[in-house]
Write a protein that holds these residues in place. Sequence first.
Motif, mmCIF file in Angstrom:
data_model
loop_
_atom_site.group_PDB
_atom_site.id
_atom_site.type_symbol
_atom_site.label_atom_id
_atom_site.label_comp_id
_atom_site.label_asym_id
_atom_site.label_seq_id
_atom_site.Cartn_x
_atom_site.Cartn_y
_atom_site.Cartn_z
ATOM 1 N N LEU A 81 -1.443 -0.729 -6.136
ATOM 2 C CA LEU A 81 -1.680 -1.805 -5.168
ATOM 3 C C LEU A 81 -2.806 -2.731 -5.595
ATOM 4 N N GLN A 82 -3.766 -2.217 -6.338
ATOM 5 C CA GLN A 82 -4.879 -3.047 -6.794
ATOM 6 C C GLN A 82 -4.394 -4.219 -7.644
ATOM 7 N N GLN A 83 -3.287 -4.022 -8.324
ATOM 8 C CA GLN A 83 -2.774 -5.047 -9.230
ATOM 9 C C GLN A 83 -1.733 -5.954 -8.578
ATOM 10 N N GLU A 84 -1.413 -5.677 -7.321
ATOM 11 C CA GLU A 84 -0.359 -6.437 -6.660
ATOM 12 C C GLU A 84 -0.917 -7.489 -5.700
ATOM 13 N N ASP A 85 -0.071 -8.433 -5.347
ATOM 14 C CA ASP A 85 -0.421 -9.427 -4.337
ATOM 15 C C ASP A 85 -0.156 -8.806 -2.969
ATOM 16 N N ILE A 86 -1.138 -8.081 -2.459
ATOM 17 C CA ILE A 86 -0.918 -7.371 -1.197
ATOM 18 C C ILE A 86 -0.892 -8.323 -0.003
ATOM 19 N N GLY A 87 -1.256 -9.564 -0.223
ATOM 20 C CA GLY A 87 -1.140 -10.545 0.851
ATOM 21 C C GLY A 87 0.302 -10.731 1.283
ATOM 22 N N ALA A 88 1.216 -10.474 0.340
ATOM 23 C CA ALA A 88 2.636 -10.613 0.637
ATOM 24 C C ALA A 88 3.131 -9.528 1.590
ATOM 25 N N ARG A 97 -12.861 -1.421 12.410
ATOM 26 C CA ARG A 97 -13.963 -0.764 11.706
ATOM 27 C C ARG A 97 -13.510 0.596 11.165
ATOM 28 N N VAL A 98 -13.637 0.734 9.845
ATOM 29 C CA VAL A 98 -13.174 1.949 9.167
ATOM 30 C C VAL A 98 -14.298 2.510 8.308
ATOM 31 N N ALA A 99 -14.548 3.807 8.461
ATOM 32 C CA ALA A 99 -15.475 4.509 7.570
ATOM 33 C C ALA A 99 -14.628 5.221 6.528
ATOM 34 N N TYR A 100 -14.849 4.908 5.271
ATOM 35 C CA TYR A 100 -14.023 5.479 4.208
ATOM 36 C C TYR A 100 -14.797 6.536 3.429
ATOM 37 N N HIS A 101 -14.171 7.707 3.280
ATOM 38 C CA HIS A 101 -14.735 8.779 2.450
ATOM 39 C C HIS A 101 -13.978 8.832 1.136
ATOM 40 N N PRO A 102 -14.621 8.502 0.010
ATOM 41 C CA PRO A 102 -13.953 8.588 -1.283
ATOM 42 C C PRO A 102 -13.990 10.026 -1.797
ATOM 43 N N ILE A 115 -12.073 1.781 -5.444
ATOM 44 C CA ILE A 115 -10.777 1.121 -5.573
ATOM 45 C C ILE A 115 -10.091 0.971 -4.216
ATOM 46 N N VAL A 116 -10.161 2.006 -3.393
ATOM 47 C CA VAL A 116 -9.523 1.939 -2.076
ATOM 48 C C VAL A 116 -10.276 0.974 -1.161
ATOM 49 N N GLU A 117 -11.598 1.008 -1.223
ATOM 50 C CA GLU A 117 -12.384 0.121 -0.381
ATOM 51 C C GLU A 117 -12.015 -1.342 -0.618
ATOM 52 N N GLY A 118 -11.801 -1.697 -1.864
ATOM 53 C CA GLY A 118 -11.434 -3.070 -2.184
ATOM 54 C C GLY A 118 -10.106 -3.465 -1.568
ATOM 55 N N ILE A 119 -9.156 -2.541 -1.591
ATOM 56 C CA ILE A 119 -7.843 -2.819 -1.007
ATOM 57 C C ILE A 119 -7.942 -2.973 0.504
ATOM 58 N N LEU A 120 -8.658 -2.065 1.155
ATOM 59 C CA LEU A 120 -8.793 -2.129 2.615
ATOM 60 C C LEU A 120 -9.492 -3.411 3.054
ATOM 61 N N LEU A 169 -12.173 4.586 13.157
ATOM 62 C CA LEU A 169 -11.485 5.712 12.534
ATOM 63 C C LEU A 169 -12.072 5.966 11.158
ATOM 64 N N ILE A 170 -11.772 7.153 10.631
ATOM 65 C CA ILE A 170 -12.223 7.554 9.309
ATOM 66 C C ILE A 170 -11.003 7.635 8.409
ATOM 67 N N ALA A 171 -11.146 7.188 7.183
ATOM 68 C CA ALA A 171 -10.038 7.243 6.229
ATOM 69 C C ALA A 171 -10.508 7.900 4.942
ATOM 70 N N THR A 172 -9.563 8.511 4.240
ATOM 71 C CA THR A 172 -9.854 9.123 2.951
ATOM 72 C C THR A 172 -8.601 9.078 2.100
ATOM 73 N N ALA A 173 -8.668 9.610 0.881
ATOM 74 C CA ALA A 173 -7.530 9.510 -0.034
ATOM 75 C C ALA A 173 -6.990 10.863 -0.454
ATOM 76 N N ASN A 174 -7.445 11.921 0.191
ATOM 77 C CA ASN A 174 -6.985 13.256 -0.180
ATOM 78 C C ASN A 174 -6.710 14.066 1.076
ATOM 79 N N VAL A 175 -5.551 14.695 1.117
ATOM 80 C CA VAL A 175 -5.162 15.436 2.318
ATOM 81 C C VAL A 175 -6.104 16.606 2.589
ATOM 82 N N GLY A 176 -6.662 17.211 1.542
ATOM 83 C CA GLY A 176 -7.607 18.302 1.739
ATOM 84 C C GLY A 176 -8.852 17.833 2.470
ATOM 85 N N CYS A 177 -9.389 16.701 2.044
ATOM 86 C CA CYS A 177 -10.554 16.114 2.710
ATOM 87 C C CYS A 177 -10.196 15.719 4.141
ATOM 88 N N GLN A 178 -9.026 15.133 4.291
ATOM 89 C CA GLN A 178 -8.579 14.673 5.607
ATOM 90 C C GLN A 178 -8.538 15.819 6.611
#
Length: 201
Positions: A81-88, A97-102, A115-120, A169-178
């Motif tokens: 997704l980082q390389q795509e035009d996500i505006g589309a 408001r999102v708190a992100y745990h990497p 990388i995820v923070e930039g997309i969000l 809400l809180i977001a993360t990128a791994n189901v174990g952390c979630q």
Amino acid sequence: MVAYLLCCSSVGQNRFQQGTPPSSISAHTPDSVIAPEAILVTASGCGVFVKEYGKLLADDPAYAEKAVRVSELAKDPAEVLQQEDIGALDIDGGGRRVAYHPPCTLQHGQQLPEIVEGILARLGYQLTPVADRHLCCGSAGTYSITQPDLAEQLRDNKLAALNAGRPELIATANVGCQLHLQTGCEQPVRHWIELLNPKIL
């Protein structure tokens, strides 16, 4: 796109030593029915392990070449997704408001920090500040099972940092952390990919 419900075997790493490679290797290699352009691994803990298949099975004459191929194809969804035009995609986070745990497996293991923070942010979400964002949440694979007291302390410290900015809400990128973080708070903890569909939040 083809979806596979296969275990990467990261929890049972000793299977490699016993000469039993994970079924995901055969399912995703070019001699399969469909040869993929990429293998998206949505759990960063699995992703970091799949990317190591080539090294782990380098001495296996039956699977070494296939394992390298799978490792080369494996990507976290954020890498795509980082390389795509996500505006589309016409997604509007609406300043939510999102708190992100990497996860450690994404920022350290896969070397994909922020990388995820930039997309969000590009999707219109407002990321709240999180102190000591580099620290582990305590899940750490099976650590929350084998060392529950220390894991709980790490979890509570992480949740305090995540909630300091009063996120919705809180977001993360791994189901174990979630799952681990969710055991310590009433605040919703989501996989960040769910934020691609704000209507379900």
